[in-house]
Scaffold this motif. Structure first.
Motif, mmCIF file in Angstrom:
data_model
loop_
_atom_site.group_PDB
_atom_site.id
_atom_site.type_symbol
_atom_site.label_atom_id
_atom_site.label_comp_id
_atom_site.label_asym_id
_atom_site.label_seq_id
_atom_site.Cartn_x
_atom_site.Cartn_y
_atom_site.Cartn_z
ATOM 1 N N PHE A 130 0.498 -1.026 -0.158
ATOM 2 C CA PHE A 130 -0.249 0.091 0.292
ATOM 3 C C PHE A 130 0.769 1.186 -0.208
ATOM 4 N N PRO A 131 0.691 1.907 -0.923
ATOM 5 C CA PRO A 131 1.582 3.472 -0.832
ATOM 6 C C PRO A 131 0.912 4.091 0.545
ATOM 7 N N ILE A 132 1.758 4.975 0.961
ATOM 8 C CA ILE A 132 1.317 6.045 2.019
ATOM 9 C C ILE A 132 1.624 7.319 2.235
ATOM 10 N N GLN A 133 1.784 8.227 2.828
ATOM 11 C CA GLN A 133 1.942 9.181 2.494
ATOM 12 C C GLN A 133 2.114 9.395 4.243
ATOM 13 N N VAL A 134 3.211 10.734 4.232
ATOM 14 C CA VAL A 134 3.862 11.042 6.367
ATOM 15 C C VAL A 134 2.809 11.631 6.281
ATOM 16 N N VAL A 135 1.671 12.022 7.203
ATOM 17 C CA VAL A 135 0.914 12.942 7.495
ATOM 18 C C VAL A 135 1.858 13.771 8.688
ATOM 19 N N LYS A 136 2.705 13.049 10.039
ATOM 20 C CA LYS A 136 3.050 13.666 10.788
ATOM 21 C C LYS A 136 3.868 12.387 11.551
ATOM 22 N N ALA A 137 5.527 13.357 11.970
ATOM 23 C CA ALA A 137 5.970 12.662 12.187
ATOM 24 C C ALA A 137 6.085 12.677 13.768
ATOM 25 N N GLN A 138 7.173 12.427 14.462
ATOM 26 C CA GLN A 138 7.401 12.491 15.796
ATOM 27 C C GLN A 138 8.647 11.477 16.291
ATOM 28 N N ILE A 139 9.131 11.665 17.442
ATOM 29 C CA ILE A 139 10.463 10.887 17.189
ATOM 30 C C ILE A 139 10.350 9.849 17.882
#
Length: 369
Positions: free
Chosen positions: A323-332
Motif C-alpha cells: 500500500f502506497p502511503i503518505q506521511v502526515v505527521k512525524a514524531q520522535i
C-alpha cells in the motif's frame, strides 16, 4: 627340357568364413539390445527427481488500527519587526538638539532631534510681513475700486500678490515644521547618527526606528502546501531563544517567488514586553485539520519496484499486499501515515524478503510498536 612351375591357387578357408558370420551376428545382437530400451522400456527405470515446492517465507506481523490525528504544517521562519523605517531629514541645516539616544523606546510623534531655527524663523517672519502687506494692498485696491478711483486690473494684481505671499508663508511654515525630526510611530531607536552641531543635508538617513510589538514571523510555503493555510488560523511559534508564543496567520501570499516557487506567509505574534528581538529564527506549527492515520515505526516503510514509498501487509489469504502511503505527521517515536485500510496486519520483520503477491507464513510479532 625345363619343367613349367605349377600355378598358385587359393582355396577358401572354412574357419575364416565362420568368424565373419560370428562377428556380424554379434553386431546385430548389440544393436538389437541397445534399441530394445526404446521399444520395450524397462519397468524398473528410475523416476525423474522432482524439485520440492518452496515453503512460504516466515514473516512477523502486527495488527494496526487507524486513529484520528491532527494535521500540522511546520516551517522554519524568521522574526521580523512589525514596522521598520528609516528616519530622514526633510531639510538641511545644523542640528541644534538631539533628544533621544540609540536603543531608547519612543512614542508616536516623539521629537528625535531639532535643526537650528535661526534662518527658518527669519524666513517665516519675512513671509508673514509680505503677507500682511499684500492683504493691505488688496484692501486698498478694493476700496479705491468702489470709489471709482482704481481699476479692476489693480485689484486683480493685488489678489495675485496676496496669493503669492500666502504661498510663501505656507512654504516657510512647512520648512519650520521640517526643522523637527519626529517618530512616525511608537518603537525603538535602532540606530541614530546625529550629533549636536552636525550639518545634515535634505533626505539624509539619520536613524532607524523599529516596532517589535507585535512581531511578524515570515515563512516560505511550498506550492503543494499553500491550500492548507488561510488567514486567521492559529499558530504556535517557538523561537530559537526557547520562547514559545501563540500567534495568528495574518497573510498568505498569492504570487510565488520566481527563484524558489514558494509563497510568503506571515504569522503575527504578540510581543508587548519586547523580550523577543527581531531577526531571530523561529519554528512555526500551524494546525490544518484532522485525518485518519496509522502510527507506525519508520523501519517498516519500504519502496516497491517503481520506487513508491509504502508498507507491506498480509491479507486473510496470507498474501503480501503493498500500500502506497503518505506521511502526515512525524514524531520522535514514529510516524503517522495514510493510505492503509482501517485495520491492517503490517509486516514488521521480513518485509525486505517478500514482494506483493507472494504467499507467506505470518506470525504475530512479539514486540509492540
Amino acid at each position: 627340357m625345363t619343367k613349367e612351375p605349377d600355378a598358385v591357387t587359393f582355396a577358401s578357408d572354412t574357419g575364416a568364413s565362420r568368424s565373419t558370420w560370428i562377428a556380424a551376428a554379434l553386431v546385430v545382437a548389440i544393436v538389437a539390445w541397445m534399441g530394445s530400451g526404446f521399444i520395450f522400456p524397462s519397468e524398473d527405470a528410475a523416476p525423474v527427481v522432482e524439485r520440492e515446492e518452496l515453503m512460504p517465507v516466515a514473516v512477523a506481523v502486527t495488527s494496526s488500527v487507524s486513529e484520528t490525528v491532527g494535521q500540522f504544517y511546520q516551517a522554519e521562519g524568521q522574526a521580523l519587526p512589525d514596522r521598520d523605517t528609516m528616519l530622514r531629514a526633510e531639510t538641511s541645516g545644523d542640528i541644534a538638539e538631539v533628544f533621544v539616544s540609540k536603543g531608547e523606546d519612543v512614542v508616536a510623534g516623539a521629537i528625535i532631534a531639532r535643526f537650528d531655527a535661526t534662518s527658518s524663523t527669519a524666513d517665516l517672519n519675512r513671509a508673514k510681513e509680505e503677507l500682511a502687506r499684500a492683504q493691505r494692498e488688496l484692501a486698498n485696491a478694493e476700496q479705491l475700486l468702489e470709489r471709482g478711483v482704481a481699476t479692476t486690473d489693480r485689484v486683480i494684481q493685488a489678489r495675485t500678490t496676496l496669493a503669492a505671499a500666502q504661498s510663501e508663508v505656507a512654504d516657510a511654515e512647512r520648512d519650520a515644521d521640517a526643522l523637527t525630526i519626529t517618530a512616525p510611530f511608537a518603537g525603538r531607536i535602532e540606530t541614530l547618527d546625529l550629533d549636536e552641531g552636525e550639518f545634515v543635508s535634505t533626505g539624509a538617513n539619520v536613524g532607524r526606528l523599529v516596532d517589535i510589538t507585535p512581531l511578524t514571523v515570515a515563512i516560505q510555503v511550498p506550492q503543494q502546501s499553500l491550500t492548507r493555510l488561510a488567514v486567521g488560523q492559529s499558530a504556535t511559534v517557538q523561537f530559537i531563544t526557547g520562547e514559545v508564543r501563540e500567534g495568528t496567520v495574518t497573510f498568505v501570499g498569492s504570487s510565488a517567488a520566481a527563484e524558489t516557487r514558494t509563497f510568503l506567509a506571515e504569522v503575527e505574534v504578540e510581543n508587548a514586553d519586547g523580550k523577543i528581538p527581531a531577526g531571530i529564527s523561529a519554528e512555526v506549527l500551524i494546525p490544518t485539520g484532522e485525518t485518519v492515520a496509522h502510527f507506525l515505526s519508520p523501519s517498516i516503510v519500504s519502496l516497491n519496484t517503481e520506487g513508491t514509498l509504502g508498507v507491506k501487509t498480509v491479507n486473510a489469504d496470507n498474501t503480501v499486499e503493498f500500500f502506497p502511503i503518505q506521511v502526515v505527521k512525524a514524531q520522535i517515536d514514529g510516524i503517522w501515515v495514510t493510505g492503509l485500510p482501517e485495520k491492517a496486519d503490517v509486516i514488521t520483520v521480513g518485509q525486505g524478503y517478500v514482494n506483493a503477491g507472494e504467499v507467506v507464513a505470518p506470525s504475530v510479532a512479539e514486540v509492540t510498536q
